[in-house]
Design an enzyme around this catalytic site. Structure first.
Site, PDB file in Angstrom:
ATOM      1  N   ARG A 101     -19.937  37.227  47.484  1.00  0.00           N
ATOM      2  CA  ARG A 101     -19.750  36.641  48.453  1.00  0.00           C
ATOM      3  C   ARG A 101     -20.861  35.998  49.473  1.00  0.00           C
ATOM      4  NH1 ARG A 101     -14.543  37.379  51.910  1.00  0.00           N
ATOM      5  NH2 ARG A 101     -15.324  38.113  53.251  1.00  0.00           N
ATOM      6  N   LYS A 202     -17.964  31.967  53.300  1.00  0.00           N
ATOM      7  CA  LYS A 202     -17.970  32.820  55.219  1.00  0.00           C
ATOM      8  C   LYS A 202     -19.119  32.444  55.811  1.00  0.00           C
ATOM      9  CE  LYS A 202     -15.989  36.473  56.611  1.00  0.00           C
ATOM     10  NZ  LYS A 202     -14.343  36.224  56.965  1.00  0.00           N
ATOM     11  N   GLU A 238      -5.179  28.807  55.656  1.00  0.00           N
ATOM     12  CA  GLU A 238      -5.347  29.844  56.102  1.00  0.00           C
ATOM     13  C   GLU A 238      -5.295  30.111  57.826  1.00  0.00           C
ATOM     14  OE1 GLU A 238      -9.303  30.337  54.437  1.00  0.00           O
ATOM     15  OE2 GLU A 238      -9.653  31.850  55.926  1.00  0.00           O
TER      16      GLU A 238
END
Lengths: 359, 359
Positions: A101, A202, A238
């Site tokens: 990620r 992220k 989210e």
């Protein structure tokens, strides 16, 4: 300038540790920083590779005021946890996934990428060097925070000429103190991400923009904020720092990772575990209407693990959901943490032992 | 860790300066960092006020690895310029406007706010301490970069417990080396900002997400990228770090500051100057279609000042615009820089003399 936090400044530090454990009040762990002994630091120039890093004492870092992490938000972070098992092994949950990620994020933000091997080895070294800070079994976990930041000086908006990869850690307990479940407020004004933005990686840039909404919600007694998609304003995305699932009958649904939500590693793991026990898991757009009609809602994330949502408030409507022993989230939490803490055999290859010789 | 940039590392430094000027090759200035002698630093706790700062030698700062600027993008920057006049005064362009904009940003990101007076005084002190670095008249400007960053350690997503306000500076020349005008590519895939996001404040989070698009455009020979609104994909917003105007007949149009574009200070000033010379200025949605049919297009910003756009490319269509002596942008550039450099009297109260006794 003086360090912002002295290693001894946490109120959860006690006067004495021993050979096995650091001096922490393990029973009182929450999700706040307890500085540990060591951190990991590596640097590389743009266009080169991270080849060497080292464990150094935890403390402030020295950085150019003119670097892209301070001026332009060129930074990524990861979050993962290490657990101490009853037989005193230390296991890290799916670090390869975090490494992958971070690579996606580095590509998105035009940064130098640590290789998966480099990342995982650095995480292992960090945990090993802070072994005394991994809580006793059942008391929490060592939260590990890798950062990748544009640290080289450059005046204009452009990729940094140098990158710093850094890992620090902190023993943590529960992210949310609320016991029975989260009380979420749906934010119908501001959004977290947009198509073509950075919502799917992220990146540090996804977080400070949601703080205002979060602070306002908390001051009204809510645990967290749930964001809707910027394109239509109709679908849930989210919460401020965790993914969301809804349960209706035998179907578990969660928004798809199409660029505006974080591809959570706990999200992915929980989907797999839910399928394992016979639920149908759908990754698809989930409308607010469906959310309000669900039997059960829960959040997932490294920090929150799996956490039941007790209520959702949307405008003036407040809906209450199933929580407690009967909830699927309870079962999934138990399944996941049993693997993470070594209580059941890891048949999925998720756990990495920091010292395989002991494993 | 070693400093990323040594003060002596710029290739534009010569071996000797004198009492009046630092040792810089003034003729060769571009927009890259030339570290100066001093910077300004102040700190304050959340909930308190910035009351005291100081001039310190320029160099790396020390910061907690666990602070929100490194982890969560809690940071704002400003950019403004100081000019040396023919009669050797040093003038700063509209610093109060930057101070107000930083306050707006601080409110958006839940940060401690420097007061306008504090901000302006700090800018003046920074320029005064770096007086030798203000280029000779006509050679460029001293670019001043105030930062407000969440520097106190905190593990979860929340406002920092401590903030650092810092100002550094660098002598600069032209932002874009291209002489005749910019060649912009319209980005029809990714967007810069969304409603309810941080596009309307000068947050660090708006910049690293556009670097990829910018790097790709530059590698294809373009000067910059022009972004479209995320809501409809039909209206122009701004380039990677400057506002945009179109001219059609006697009408000058620029997108409105409704939360997704930066409320530029040069933008505001140029709108006023265009009105002064008889143009009708409209702040409103401007479609790509209108852009492609304009007589003239130009960009504004502290770094670019006023810069003609020579071509815009949208998908396979490339449009060429009026540039050069006949262009309105040329006239507005001249009007603005004449005020900024003291060549004409400042009847608008835009310029601040760092030493009013000499003024």
């Amino acid at each position: 300038m003086a360090p912002s936090v002295q290693p001894s400044s946490s109120p959860l530090r006690t006067s004495e540790g021993d050979e096995k454990y650091a001096n922490v009040k393990w029973e009182e762990l929450g999700f706040s920083l307890i500085p540990t002994d060591c951190m990991y630091v590596a640097k590389c120039r743009q266009g080169e590779s991270f080849t060497e890093g080292k464990i150094v004492p935890y403390g402030d870092i020295s950085i150019s005021p003119c670097c892209p992490i301070l001026n332009y938000g060129q930074g990524l972070f990861e979050g993962l946890k290490a657990y101490r098992t009853e037989d005193d092994r230390i296991l890290i949950f799916r670090p390869h996934e975090n490494a992958l990620r971070m690579q996606d994020g580095a590509e998105r933000l035009c940064m130098a990428q640590p290789s998966v091997e480099f990342f995982v080895e650095a995480v292992k070294q960090t945990v090993l060097a802070n072994k005394k800070w991994v809580p006793p079994p059942g008391k929490g976990a060592l939260y590990i925070r890798p950062l990748l930041i544009g640290s080289g000086a450059i005046l204009g908006v452009a990729p940094a000429p140098e990158y710093t990869f850094l890992i620090y850690a902190s023993p943590v307990g529960d992210y949310h103190k609320a016991s029975s479940g989260l009380n979420l407020r749906v934010d119908h004004k501001s959004h977290r991400a947009h198509s073509g933005g950075t919502g799917g990686v992220k990146s540090c840039t996804n977080y400070s923009p949601v703080v205002k909404s979060l602070v306002e919600a908390k001051s009204s007694g809510f645990s967290d904020v749930l964001f809707l998609d910027a394109a239509t304003g109709r679908n849930i995305e989210e919460a401020s720092a965790c993914n969301i699932f809804i349960v209706k009958g035998n179907i578990v649904s969660t928004p798809p990772t199409s660029g505006t939500i974080l591809p959570g590693i706990t999200r992915k793991s929980i989907s797999e575990l839910a399928r394992d026990i016979g639920y149908q898991v759908q990754e698809r757009d989930v409308s607010v209407d469906e959310l309000l009609e669900a039997d059960e809602v829960f959040c997932t994330g490294t920090a929150v693990v799996v956490k039941a949502v007790e209520t959702v408030t949307f405008h003036d409507k407040k809906v209450k959901y199933r929580t407690g022993k009967e909830a699927l989230s309870k079962k999934l939490h138990s399944m996941l943490t049993s693997i993470q803490t070594g209580l059941v055999e890891d048949t999925k290859g998720w756990m990495v032992d920091i010292d395989p010789c002991q494993g």
